[in-house]
Write an enzyme that holds these catalytic residues in place. Structure first.
Site, mmCIF file in Angstrom:
data_model
loop_
_atom_site.group_PDB
_atom_site.id
_atom_site.type_symbol
_atom_site.label_atom_id
_atom_site.label_comp_id
_atom_site.label_asym_id
_atom_site.label_seq_id
_atom_site.Cartn_x
_atom_site.Cartn_y
_atom_site.Cartn_z
ATOM 1 N N ARG A 174 0.817 -1.219 0.000
ATOM 2 C CA ARG A 174 0.000 0.000 0.000
ATOM 3 C C ARG A 174 0.853 1.273 0.000
ATOM 4 N NH1 ARG A 174 -2.226 -3.622 -1.390
ATOM 5 N NH2 ARG A 174 -4.126 -4.600 -0.612
ATOM 6 N N SER A 224 -11.392 -0.564 2.349
ATOM 7 C CA SER A 224 -10.621 -1.106 3.465
ATOM 8 C C SER A 224 -10.059 0.042 4.295
ATOM 9 C CB SER A 224 -9.467 -1.913 2.896
ATOM 10 O OG SER A 224 -9.411 -3.155 3.466
ATOM 11 N N GLU A 294 -5.304 2.567 6.144
ATOM 12 C CA GLU A 294 -5.029 2.398 4.722
ATOM 13 C C GLU A 294 -5.694 3.534 3.960
ATOM 14 O OE1 GLU A 294 -6.614 -0.654 1.342
ATOM 15 O OE2 GLU A 294 -5.477 -1.549 2.980
#
EC number: 1.3.1.98
Length: 303
Positions: A174, A224, A294
């Protein structure tokens, strides 16, 4: 700042620019305050023109993609916000797919499928843009953008166009170099492998069915919320802490998947951020595990 905004508007009359535009119209959470200026360029020259005018008028610049994994604070964003969704061309040549930053990842995976190209099946249900996917090395179901991306064309803070290779983008979980250097992703090049169209479609359909079964697609959300901590899975941790279904204002830990926070109606960005902080504190207190967001969180902080 009003004089700076007026000067900026004067210099960009040919570009679609809105003033005091609510970003809740664009975010997947349906929350977020206004942008002083919101520009929707349709070409790279327009993006470069916007950067020149913003710098001349000392306006801060924020670039967002499809706003699917994003929370904009309720006080909004100062200066200029650029959304690249009008730059959405996708070109398939042989085993190469080139997509502009504003193209959807879903549409890009469909374009790959149409050319019987395999490698982007994992992305068939990711609602973000190509630019956003490169920015955060988006991934799902065992695949990441960095697995298939060979290079990205970027616009530097000095308004220069450069091409960075996969290695130069310094991908990790990420993360990409773009998060650190302030550049703007203009397009991405993916190198795929020839596959069998029905097999590719079967995999895409399988992952989309799994996504629909497990994720709360029926409500607005930011996707998410937390990165996966080493040695743990976010959803089960939140469930074990007794937080599934916990609600603050209109924001609720999804009853379908505890790794998601959904807008059950009338949620604000503050509701989201307060709930995120509460989850982090609870998980740390109970399990001594730190949850790192995230989701990208941007915008003015309240005094």
């Amino acid at each position: 700042m009003l004089s700076q905004i007026n000067a900026f508007l004067e210099a960009n009359q040919t570009i679609n620019v809105k003033t005091n535009e609510p970003l809740s119209k664009y975010t997947f959470t349906k929350t977020g305050g206004p942008a002083d200026l919101l520009a929707l360029p349709t070409s790279v020259p327009e993006v470069r023109q916007l950067l020149v005018a913003a710098k001349q008028n000392q306006l801060p610049i924020t670039v967002i993609g499809n706003a699917s994994n994003l929370i904009v604070r309720d006080d909004g964003i100062s200066g200029l916000v650029i959304i690249l969704t009008a730059m959405d061309q996708i070109d398939v040549q042989g085993t190469t797919v080139v997509a502009q930053a504003g193209a959807g990842i879903i549409q890009t995976s469909e374009a790959a499928y149409s050319g019987s190209l395999t490698g982007l099946e994992f992305a068939a249900g990711i609602p973000g843009s190509v630019g956003g996917a490169v920015f955060m090395n988006a991934g799902a179901y065992g695949g990441e953008i960095s697995d298939v991306l060979t290079s990205a064309e970027i616009l530097t803070q000095d308004n220069e166009i450069e091409t960075l290779t996969n290695d130069e983008l310094n991908f990790s979980y990420r993360h990409s170099l773009i998060q650190e250097n302030g550049s703007i992703v203009l397009s991405a090049r993916f190198e795929m492998a020839k596959g069998v169209a029905p097999t590719i479609r079967e995999k895409m359909d399988e992952l989309n069915a799994l996504r629909a079964a497990k994720q709360p697609l029926e409500y607005p959300s930011c996707g998410s919320v937390f990165k996966r901590p080493v040695g743990h899975f976010v959803g089960p941790l939140i469930q074990k802490a007794g937080l599934q279904g916990h609600q603050i204002g209109g924001a609720q830990v999804s009853e379908k998947h505890a790794g998601f926070i959904v807008n059950r109606g009338g949620a604000t960005a503050t509701d989201y951020l307060t709930l995120i902080a509460y989850i982090q504190e609870t998980i740390w207190h109970k399990f001594e595990v730190r949850l790192e967001p995230e989701v990208r969180i941007i915008g003015k902080k309240s005094e």
